[in-house]
Write a protein that holds these residues in place. Structure first.
Motif, PDB file in Angstrom:
ATOM      1  N   ARG A 114      22.826 -11.158  64.570  1.00  0.00           N
ATOM      2  CA  ARG A 114      22.020  -9.931  64.542  1.00  0.00           C
ATOM      3  C   ARG A 114      21.226  -9.927  63.248  1.00  0.00           C
ATOM      4  O   ARG A 114      21.717 -10.371  62.208  1.00  0.00           O
ATOM      5  CB  ARG A 114      22.930  -8.684  64.609  1.00  0.00           C
ATOM      6  CG  ARG A 114      23.721  -8.620  65.880  1.00  0.00           C
ATOM      7  CD  ARG A 114      24.409  -7.275  66.162  1.00  0.00           C
ATOM      8  NE  ARG A 114      24.641  -6.407  65.047  1.00  0.00           N
ATOM      9  CZ  ARG A 114      25.827  -5.850  64.752  1.00  0.00           C
ATOM     10  NH1 ARG A 114      26.893  -6.124  65.468  1.00  0.00           N
ATOM     11  NH2 ARG A 114      25.941  -5.028  63.732  1.00  0.00           N
ATOM     12  N   HIS A 115      20.006  -9.434  63.311  1.00  0.00           N
ATOM     13  CA  HIS A 115      19.128  -9.466  62.142  1.00  0.00           C
ATOM     14  C   HIS A 115      19.769  -8.794  60.925  1.00  0.00           C
ATOM     15  O   HIS A 115      19.575  -9.224  59.797  1.00  0.00           O
ATOM     16  CB  HIS A 115      17.774  -8.832  62.469  1.00  0.00           C
ATOM     17  CG  HIS A 115      16.681  -9.302  61.571  1.00  0.00           C
ATOM     18  ND1 HIS A 115      16.112 -10.550  61.675  1.00  0.00           N
ATOM     19  CD2 HIS A 115      16.077  -8.698  60.513  1.00  0.00           C
ATOM     20  CE1 HIS A 115      15.197 -10.704  60.739  1.00  0.00           C
ATOM     21  NE2 HIS A 115      15.156  -9.593  60.019  1.00  0.00           N
ATOM     22  N   GLU A 116      20.554  -7.732  61.147  1.00  0.00           N
ATOM     23  CA  GLU A 116      21.177  -7.027  60.024  1.00  0.00           C
ATOM     24  C   GLU A 116      22.273  -7.845  59.342  1.00  0.00           C
ATOM     25  O   GLU A 116      22.713  -7.515  58.249  1.00  0.00           O
ATOM     26  CB  GLU A 116      21.711  -5.648  60.430  1.00  0.00           C
ATOM     27  CG  GLU A 116      22.688  -5.655  61.562  1.00  0.00           C
ATOM     28  CD  GLU A 116      22.045  -5.448  62.926  1.00  0.00           C
ATOM     29  OE1 GLU A 116      22.759  -4.971  63.828  1.00  0.00           O
ATOM     30  OE2 GLU A 116      20.856  -5.770  63.111  1.00  0.00           O
ATOM     31  N   PHE A 117      22.718  -8.945  59.953  1.00  0.00           N
ATOM     32  CA  PHE A 117      23.692  -9.831  59.316  1.00  0.00           C
ATOM     33  C   PHE A 117      23.036 -10.784  58.313  1.00  0.00           C
ATOM     34  O   PHE A 117      23.697 -11.342  57.441  1.00  0.00           O
ATOM     35  CB  PHE A 117      24.443 -10.681  60.350  1.00  0.00           C
ATOM     36  CG  PHE A 117      25.373  -9.929  61.258  1.00  0.00           C
ATOM     37  CD1 PHE A 117      25.809  -8.644  60.976  1.00  0.00           C
ATOM     38  CD2 PHE A 117      25.824 -10.518  62.419  1.00  0.00           C
ATOM     39  CE1 PHE A 117      26.666  -7.963  61.815  1.00  0.00           C
ATOM     40  CE2 PHE A 117      26.695  -9.853  63.280  1.00  0.00           C
ATOM     41  CZ  PHE A 117      27.117  -8.575  62.969  1.00  0.00           C
ATOM     42  N   TYR A 118      21.728 -10.975  58.443  1.00  0.00           N
ATOM     43  CA  TYR A 118      21.045 -11.970  57.615  1.00  0.00           C
ATOM     44  C   TYR A 118      21.197 -11.730  56.112  1.00  0.00           C
ATOM     45  O   TYR A 118      21.532 -12.675  55.379  1.00  0.00           O
ATOM     46  CB  TYR A 118      19.571 -12.075  58.013  1.00  0.00           C
ATOM     47  CG  TYR A 118      18.801 -13.092  57.199  1.00  0.00           C
ATOM     48  CD1 TYR A 118      19.099 -14.447  57.285  1.00  0.00           C
ATOM     49  CD2 TYR A 118      17.788 -12.700  56.332  1.00  0.00           C
ATOM     50  CE1 TYR A 118      18.405 -15.382  56.539  1.00  0.00           C
ATOM     51  CE2 TYR A 118      17.095 -13.633  55.579  1.00  0.00           C
ATOM     52  CZ  TYR A 118      17.400 -14.973  55.683  1.00  0.00           C
ATOM     53  OH  TYR A 118      16.724 -15.897  54.937  1.00  0.00           O
ATOM     54  N   GLN A 172      30.157  -0.630  58.584  1.00  0.00           N
ATOM     55  CA  GLN A 172      28.752  -0.320  58.855  1.00  0.00           C
ATOM     56  C   GLN A 172      28.122  -1.347  59.788  1.00  0.00           C
ATOM     57  O   GLN A 172      27.256  -1.028  60.587  1.00  0.00           O
ATOM     58  CB  GLN A 172      27.954  -0.245  57.555  1.00  0.00           C
ATOM     59  CG  GLN A 172      28.252   0.986  56.735  1.00  0.00           C
ATOM     60  CD  GLN A 172      27.518   0.969  55.413  1.00  0.00           C
ATOM     61  OE1 GLN A 172      27.057  -0.072  54.944  1.00  0.00           O
ATOM     62  NE2 GLN A 172      27.420   2.128  54.789  1.00  0.00           N
ATOM     63  N   LEU A 173      28.577  -2.592  59.684  1.00  0.00           N
ATOM     64  CA  LEU A 173      28.035  -3.663  60.524  1.00  0.00           C
ATOM     65  C   LEU A 173      28.806  -3.811  61.842  1.00  0.00           C
ATOM     66  O   LEU A 173      28.491  -4.666  62.655  1.00  0.00           O
ATOM     67  CB  LEU A 173      28.056  -4.990  59.761  1.00  0.00           C
ATOM     68  CG  LEU A 173      27.105  -5.071  58.569  1.00  0.00           C
ATOM     69  CD1 LEU A 173      27.393  -6.328  57.757  1.00  0.00           C
ATOM     70  CD2 LEU A 173      25.657  -5.040  59.021  1.00  0.00           C
ATOM     71  N   ALA A 213      15.876 -15.230  60.580  1.00  0.00           N
ATOM     72  CA  ALA A 213      17.192 -14.728  60.155  1.00  0.00           C
ATOM     73  C   ALA A 213      18.179 -15.897  60.070  1.00  0.00           C
ATOM     74  O   ALA A 213      19.280 -15.849  60.598  1.00  0.00           O
ATOM     75  CB  ALA A 213      17.700 -13.629  61.071  1.00  0.00           C
TER      76      ALA A 213
END
Length: 114
Positions: free
Chosen positions: A28-32, A110-111, A65
């Protein structure tokens, strides 16, 4: 909390001569950003201790990402020179995904990782 990279990313690997190439792509992009901060060249070098005898280079690919790592002197000279059973980099991606990183409990929540 400790998290395996397999929970955050998928990976592909290959080889060219005596260098293994491993791409680590965020699921997921937010993990990058977490991968950028935690999966450093030094940590990858330590993870492949005893296998990677040369330098580890890291390249950031934010548009994908992803991170790309070159593990120099990792294949015993490469497929045509090495006496290793499998002197190719195909399995390095699976090995990297087994690496664990430490994530603060709040950040993990949060993730959606806790």
């Amino acid at each position: 909390m400790k998290v395996r990279l397999a929970q955050l990313a998928h990976a592909r690997s290959g080889d060219k001569g005596d260098t293994a190439n491993v791409g680590l792509i965020a699921l997921r992009h937010e993990f990058y950003p977490l991968l950028v901060n935690e999966v450093t060249a030094a940590r990858v070098k330590e993870h492949f201790r005893g296998i990677c005898k040369g330098d580890v280079e890291r390249f950031e690919l934010p548009n994908l990402a992803a991170l790309n790592f070159l593990l120099h002197e990792s294949l015993g000279g490469g497929g045509t020179l090495s006496l290793m059973t499998d002197a190719q980099g195909k399995t390095f991606s699976t090995a990297l995904l087994r690496m664990e990183i430490e994530i603060a409990d709040e950040a993990a929540a949060q993730l959606g990782l806790s």
